[in-house]
Write a protein that holds these residues in place. Structure first.
Motif: not given
Ligand code: SF4
Length: 494
Positions: A201, A351, A381-383
């Motif tokens: 993002v 996600t 990883y972020a999810t």
């Molecule tokens: Fe990328 Fe994960 Fe962020 Fe989506 S949530 S933009 S896949 S890092």
């Protein structure tokens, strides 16, 4: 401290006293000393700027008490931290609400020149009492119904009718005032870690910002650059133009493709229209596209685990529509039919909630022993980290507030994860969307934010909650993320 409502004028007191369950006291211009604790000052006021009509409601973001200050002096300024929460409640009652600074003077302001002078300093409304009543602790809320405006001053025909209508409108604010009173109180906030922006993002937003700096406005963006209303509004204000499809972009213009990725057909359309494309697809989404292309090249069917309507999934399917079958959950995995069960692989939307896709993949593995898949599941990883973070606070919270937009998949999953832990959860774009009823009796509030929600929204929500009573904030967990993605070359190279 119990919440209390103050009405300076007798007519204002009469308008509210039989509509409120919260105690309401008539004060006159001053009660002798400023208030303390949760206090709501209700009454009528004059508007200072155009665009506010008689009957509209002002909720003060701050009170500027001019008193007997010399012209140009500001006087005492008191923040009203809970303004957005009450404003949201009033809007849900169908009222036109304006949030902004309200100025208190020691005389009635009616001349065009004086209104203009006060407006020039940034105030949107004026009264003669709030500054004498508000306390310094940020827990005062001021709700004022407009009865006069620059175009319809006090000394003008029709004022008695406008005054009576203003008081009627004040009566209608009563449910919001009672909801505010029920929501007041001391509380603890537990902050989930990590929360808010992920690397994908940040890269997408930076890409649009750099494109605006480098190439100037307008910069077209296909679809929402990330699924968040605040991010989109902010970039729009700086010259980005968001379009649904590329046929809305003038030939030869610059267009940024959003973080969720697009099907090859979209890139082809961009070529045909001679558009200059900057691709802000998150590299982790691009990796899933690459997997799908690899399977398709080997004539292998890909079961894509995800939500068929989500933009990311639509873009991924578009890589090889004849080779991809979308499966949303374990039940669908139980019934899906494949052209050749010996040639099958799977991939995932990035996600999703962590648990369910793993179950779906397990069903596929049982039904199709030849199934191949990524070394690690595609959920990013972020999810995963944000879901672990919210899970850690959910059980200790009476309510979990997830900041994020309704079309943000990862934000929705955060609310679901909290609910799965047995805690009420609500997904809101910002503090203004938070229904005050939800806060009544909630002493421990968990807060997180989806990967597309700006961190400032969390700070703002905490500030708003502190307008309802003292708030102590605990940061839960220590996980830090150091993932960074390089920007597209079009905006990073000299
Ligand atoms: Fe990328 Fe994960 Fe962020 Fe989506 S949530 S933009 S896949 S890092």
């Amino acid at each position: 401290m119990s919440p209390i409502v103050y009405t300076p004028l007798y007519a204002e007191w009469l308008a509210l006293r039989d509509k409120l369950t919260t105690p309401v006291i008539r004060t006159g211009r001053s009660r002798g000393k400023p208030t303390q604790g949760p206090t709501l000052i209700a009454g009528v006021a004059g508007a200072l700027v155009d665009g506010i009509a008689p009957g509209d409601v002002i909720v003060a973001s701050e009170i500027r008490h001019l008193g007997r200050t010399a012209p140009g002096e500001v006087g005492r300024v008191v923040e009203c931290s809970g303004a957005e929460l009450v404003a949201g409640e009033l809007r849900r009652l169908g009222m036109a609400v304006h949030v902004g600074p309200l100025v208190t003077t020691d005389h009635i302001v009616d001349s065009v020149a004086e209104r203009a002078a006060l407006a020039a300093a940034g105030a949107i409304a004026v009264d003669t009492e709030s500054g004498l009543l508000v306390g310094e602790d940020g827990q005062s809320v001021v709700v004022r119904v407009v009865v006069d405006t620059p175009g319809r001053p006090l000394r003008r025909v029709g004022m008695p009718v406008r005054g009576a209508r203003g008081l009627m409108q004040l009566r209608r604010t009563a449910p919001a005032i009672d909801a505010w009173a029920a929501a007041t109180g001391e509380r603890e906030v537990l902050l989930a870690t990590p929360r808010s922006f992920c690397a994908g993002v940040e890269r997408a937003i930076d890409t649009v910002e750099r494109a605006l700096e480098r190439f100037g406005a307008p910069v077209y963006v296909r679809r929402q650059i990330v699924h968040n209303r605040h991010v989109v509004n902010d970039l729009e204000g700086r010259g980005a133009v968001f379009v649904e499809e590329l046929d809305a972009v003038p030939e030869g213009s610059l267009v940024v493709l959003a973080a969720h990725g697009v099907a090859p057909a979209v890139r082809q359309q961009a070529d045909e229209r001679h558009l200059k494309v900057i691709d802000a697809t998150c590299p982790l989404v691009a990796k899933v596209h690459h997997e799908v292309r690899r399977y398709a090249a080997r004539d292998t069917t890909v079961v894509l685990i995800g939500h068929p309507d989500h933009e990311e999934v639509i873009g991924t399917v578009g890589e090889a529509p004849e080779h991809v079958i979308v499966v949303a959950n374990p039940a669908e995995a139980e019934t899906v039919q494949l052209p050749d069960p010996t040639r099958v692989g799977y991939a995932m939307q990035t996600t999703l909630a962590v648990e369910e896709p793993a179950e779906t993949a397990a069903v596929l593995r049982r039904r199709f022993p030849a199934l191949t898949g990524p070394r690690r599941d595609d959920i990013c990883y972020a999810t995963s980290n944000r879901q672990a973070g919210v899970r850690a606070i959910a059980a200790q919270s009476d309510l979990v507030i997830v900041l994020g937009s309704q079309n943000s998949s990862n934000s929705k999953r955060l609310a679901e994860v909290a609910e799965a832990a047995g805690t009420r959860a609500v997904l809101v774009d910002d503090a203004g969307e938070l229904e005050l009823d939800l806060l009544a009796g909630a002493e421990r509030i968990g807060i997180t934010a989806g990967a597309s929600a700006p961190p400032e929204l969390v700070d703002h929500l905490i500030r708003c909650l502190s307008g309802l009573g003292p708030v102590s904030v605990t940061e839960n967990g220590t996980l830090t993320e150091d993932v960074r993605f390089a920007l597209p070359k079009e905006v990073s190279q000299p």
